[in-house]
Design an enzyme around this catalytic site. Structure first.
Site, PDB file in Angstrom:
ATOM      1  N   LYS A  63       0.817  -1.228   0.000  1.00  0.00           N
ATOM      2  CA  LYS A  63       0.000   0.000   0.000  1.00  0.00           C
ATOM      3  C   LYS A  63       0.849   1.277   0.000  1.00  0.00           C
ATOM      4  O   LYS A  63       0.449   2.293  -0.547  1.00  0.00           O
ATOM      5  CB  LYS A  63      -0.952   0.015   1.193  1.00  0.00           C
ATOM      6  CG  LYS A  63      -2.053  -1.035   1.072  1.00  0.00           C
ATOM      7  CD  LYS A  63      -3.012  -0.985   2.225  1.00  0.00           C
ATOM      8  CE  LYS A  63      -3.923  -2.198   2.179  1.00  0.00           C
ATOM      9  NZ  LYS A  63      -4.879  -2.258   3.253  1.00  0.00           N
ATOM     10  N   ASP A  99      -9.988   1.974   2.532  1.00  0.00           N
ATOM     11  CA  ASP A  99     -10.012   1.232   3.805  1.00  0.00           C
ATOM     12  C   ASP A  99     -10.685   2.059   4.903  1.00  0.00           C
ATOM     13  O   ASP A  99     -11.497   1.538   5.675  1.00  0.00           O
ATOM     14  CB  ASP A  99      -8.582   0.901   4.274  1.00  0.00           C
ATOM     15  CG  ASP A  99      -7.961  -0.233   3.484  1.00  0.00           C
ATOM     16  OD1 ASP A  99      -8.708  -1.108   3.000  1.00  0.00           O
ATOM     17  OD2 ASP A  99      -6.721  -0.250   3.358  1.00  0.00           O
TER      18      ASP A  99
HETATM   19  P1  NDP Z   1       1.180  -2.936  10.227  1.00  0.00           P
HETATM   20  O1  NDP Z   1       2.230  -3.976  10.076  1.00  0.00           O
HETATM   21  O2  NDP Z   1       1.325  -1.647   9.486  1.00  0.00           O
HETATM   22  O3  NDP Z   1       1.010  -2.566  11.817  1.00  0.00           O
HETATM   23  C1  NDP Z   1       0.915  -3.551  12.780  1.00  0.00           C
HETATM   24  C2  NDP Z   1       0.721  -2.915  14.187  1.00  0.00           C
HETATM   25  O4  NDP Z   1       0.415  -3.985  15.074  1.00  0.00           O
HETATM   26  C3  NDP Z   1       1.915  -2.182  14.755  1.00  0.00           C
HETATM   27  O5  NDP Z   1       1.476  -1.047  15.451  1.00  0.00           O
HETATM   28  C4  NDP Z   1       2.535  -3.212  15.732  1.00  0.00           C
HETATM   29  O6  NDP Z   1       3.169  -2.624  16.875  1.00  0.00           O
HETATM   30  C5  NDP Z   1       1.292  -3.919  16.211  1.00  0.00           C
HETATM   31  N1  NDP Z   1       1.504  -5.306  16.632  1.00  0.00           N
HETATM   32  C6  NDP Z   1       1.886  -6.361  15.859  1.00  0.00           C
HETATM   33  N2  NDP Z   1       1.917  -7.491  16.600  1.00  0.00           N
HETATM   34  C7  NDP Z   1       1.550  -7.150  17.852  1.00  0.00           C
HETATM   35  C8  NDP Z   1       1.380  -7.869  19.065  1.00  0.00           C
HETATM   36  N3  NDP Z   1       1.596  -9.194  19.136  1.00  0.00           N
HETATM   37  N4  NDP Z   1       0.961  -7.200  20.168  1.00  0.00           N
HETATM   38  C9  NDP Z   1       0.709  -5.868  20.108  1.00  0.00           C
HETATM   39  N5  NDP Z   1       0.867  -5.120  19.002  1.00  0.00           N
HETATM   40  C10 NDP Z   1       1.283  -5.758  17.880  1.00  0.00           C
HETATM   41  O7  NDP Z   1      -0.171  -3.654   9.855  1.00  0.00           O
HETATM   42  P2  NDP Z   1      -1.437  -3.076   9.059  1.00  0.00           P
HETATM   43  O8  NDP Z   1      -1.936  -1.842   9.729  1.00  0.00           O
HETATM   44  O9  NDP Z   1      -1.132  -3.019   7.607  1.00  0.00           O
HETATM   45  O10 NDP Z   1      -2.512  -4.274   9.226  1.00  0.00           O
HETATM   46  C11 NDP Z   1      -2.983  -4.615  10.499  1.00  0.00           C
HETATM   47  C12 NDP Z   1      -4.132  -5.615  10.370  1.00  0.00           C
HETATM   48  O11 NDP Z   1      -5.220  -5.038   9.696  1.00  0.00           O
HETATM   49  C13 NDP Z   1      -3.791  -6.888   9.614  1.00  0.00           C
HETATM   50  O12 NDP Z   1      -4.246  -7.975  10.406  1.00  0.00           O
HETATM   51  C14 NDP Z   1      -4.602  -6.763   8.321  1.00  0.00           C
HETATM   52  O13 NDP Z   1      -4.988  -8.035   7.837  1.00  0.00           O
HETATM   53  C15 NDP Z   1      -5.804  -5.986   8.801  1.00  0.00           C
HETATM   54  N6  NDP Z   1      -6.538  -5.233   7.766  1.00  0.00           N
HETATM   55  C16 NDP Z   1      -7.882  -5.469   7.579  1.00  0.00           C
HETATM   56  C17 NDP Z   1      -8.618  -4.768   6.628  1.00  0.00           C
HETATM   57  C18 NDP Z   1     -10.073  -5.068   6.422  1.00  0.00           C
HETATM   58  O14 NDP Z   1     -10.631  -4.633   5.398  1.00  0.00           O
HETATM   59  N7  NDP Z   1     -10.743  -5.732   7.329  1.00  0.00           N
HETATM   60  C19 NDP Z   1      -8.000  -3.720   5.773  1.00  0.00           C
HETATM   61  C20 NDP Z   1      -6.597  -3.511   6.073  1.00  0.00           C
HETATM   62  C21 NDP Z   1      -5.913  -4.254   7.022  1.00  0.00           C
HETATM   63  P3  NDP Z   1       4.719  -2.133  16.837  1.00  0.00           P
HETATM   64  O15 NDP Z   1       4.729  -0.778  16.212  1.00  0.00           O
HETATM   65  O16 NDP Z   1       5.112  -2.106  18.278  1.00  0.00           O
HETATM   66  O17 NDP Z   1       5.483  -3.160  16.033  1.00  0.00           O
END
Ligand code: NDP
Length: 264
Positions: A63, A99
């Site tokens: 993206k 989104d």
């Molecule tokens: P990113 O990789 O950009 O961000 C992930 C975030 O999650 C970060 O802030 C990270 O924290 C945090 N994180 C990851 N693992 C953990 C954990 N175990 N405990 C706490 N915090 C955690 O991901 P995206 O924003 O691109 O996507 C996130 C989710 O959204 C995905 O599951 C994706 O499938 C879903 N999604 C769903 C959509 C829909 O239409 N329903 C559309 C778009 C996305 P840190 O900064 O500390 O690493």
């Protein structure tokens, strides 16, 4: 015939082709929506052009490449720095983010919400926080680490990490982290999350087709819950309408796309 695709890595799990092909067939439009596995995000526009697409969707992890490589961006995509919808307009490729409005439409069923706590600070969190702020809803971000909080602070959105957060009351708690996606972890310490949920009314997890540990805990705490299926549906509806210059009726598109969820 119109041709569309989704780009991602992985992309085999995506139900976007099913959603869009159902809408094309249901609305009697001569077109086809395919899936394209793309390793190198820098090749996104080249691939879009070589396939002679009319439009496309972009999913993880491309993206931000889409945002950087488009010729033109709509105002919201520009603000968020992420594009999930590409449209061919003459020789130019335009980028949009559906989104966030998809999420906003999905929470409509909760009624009027005044304040929201978003867990996570990645791309999805940025998009959701930005649209909520635009709608004058009070937003707070809580992330595991400090790393990604700069964007929110710059945009006057309250943002904390696990170390400096203080409990308050939030009507809606949204999980945008990937915790629970392919494991059984919660996005936050269970005790803290339980306290927050006991003060809250609604919970939303952007992960779809799965009852995540976050949603299970929310149900135990009697919150009204939703997973990310409607967000996925509505982002698709809005993208589909953009493919056709917004000349279609969203309700008609929704009715056909919904079939993709019934069948899975
Ligand atoms: P990113 O990789 O950009 O961000 C992930 C975030 O999650 C970060 O802030 C990270 O924290 C945090 N994180 C990851 N693992 C953990 C954990 N175990 N405990 C706490 N915090 C955690 O991901 P995206 O924003 O691109 O996507 C996130 C989710 O959204 C995905 O599951 C994706 O499938 C879903 N999604 C769903 C959509 C829909 O239409 N329903 C559309 C778009 C996305 P840190 O900064 O500390 O690493």
């Amino acid at each position: 015939m119109k041709l569309f695709s989704i780009f991602g890595n992985p992309v085999s799990h995506s139900i976007s082709p099913k959603m869009h092909n159902l809408a094309l067939a249901g609305l009697h439009i001569n077109g086809c929506y395919i899936r394209t596995h793309l390793e190198d995000g820098l090749q996104l526009i080249n691939k879009f052009k070589s396939l002679q697409l009319d439009g496309a969707n972009v999913t993880v992890p491309h993206k931000e490449f889409a945002y950087k490589l488009c010729d033109e961006l709509d105002e919201f995509a520009k603000k968020v720095g992420a594009v999930n919808t590409l449209i061919k307009n003459g020789n130019k490729i335009q980028g949009y983010n559906t989104d966030a409005p998809g999420f906003y439409k999905a929470i409509e069923s909760f009624g009027k919400i005044k304040n929201v706590l978003i867990l996570g600070a990645g791309g999805t969190s940025k998009a959701i926080a930005t649209i909520l702020k635009e709608k004058n809803i009070d937003v707070t971000i809580l992330n595991r680490s400090k790393n990604r909080l700069e964007y929110f602070k710059k945009n006057s959105i309250k943002a904390y990490n696990w170390g400096n957060f203080e409990v308050k009351t939030y009507e809606l708690i949204v999980n945008t982290t990937s915790a629970g996606l392919s494991d059984d972890s919660l996005p936050l310490d269970e005790n803290l999350l339980t306290i927050l949920m006991q003060k809250s009314k609604f919970a939303f997890d952007v992960i779809y087709n799965k009852k995540t540990p976050f949603l299970k805990l929310a149900i135990e705490n009697n919150l009204t819950c939703k997973d990310g299926a409607d967000m996925l549906l509505y982002q698709g509806v809005l993208a589909f309408n953009l493919f056709f210059k917004n000349k279609l009726n969203n309700k008609d598109i929704t009715q056909h796309m919904k079939g993709a969820f019934l069948a899975t």
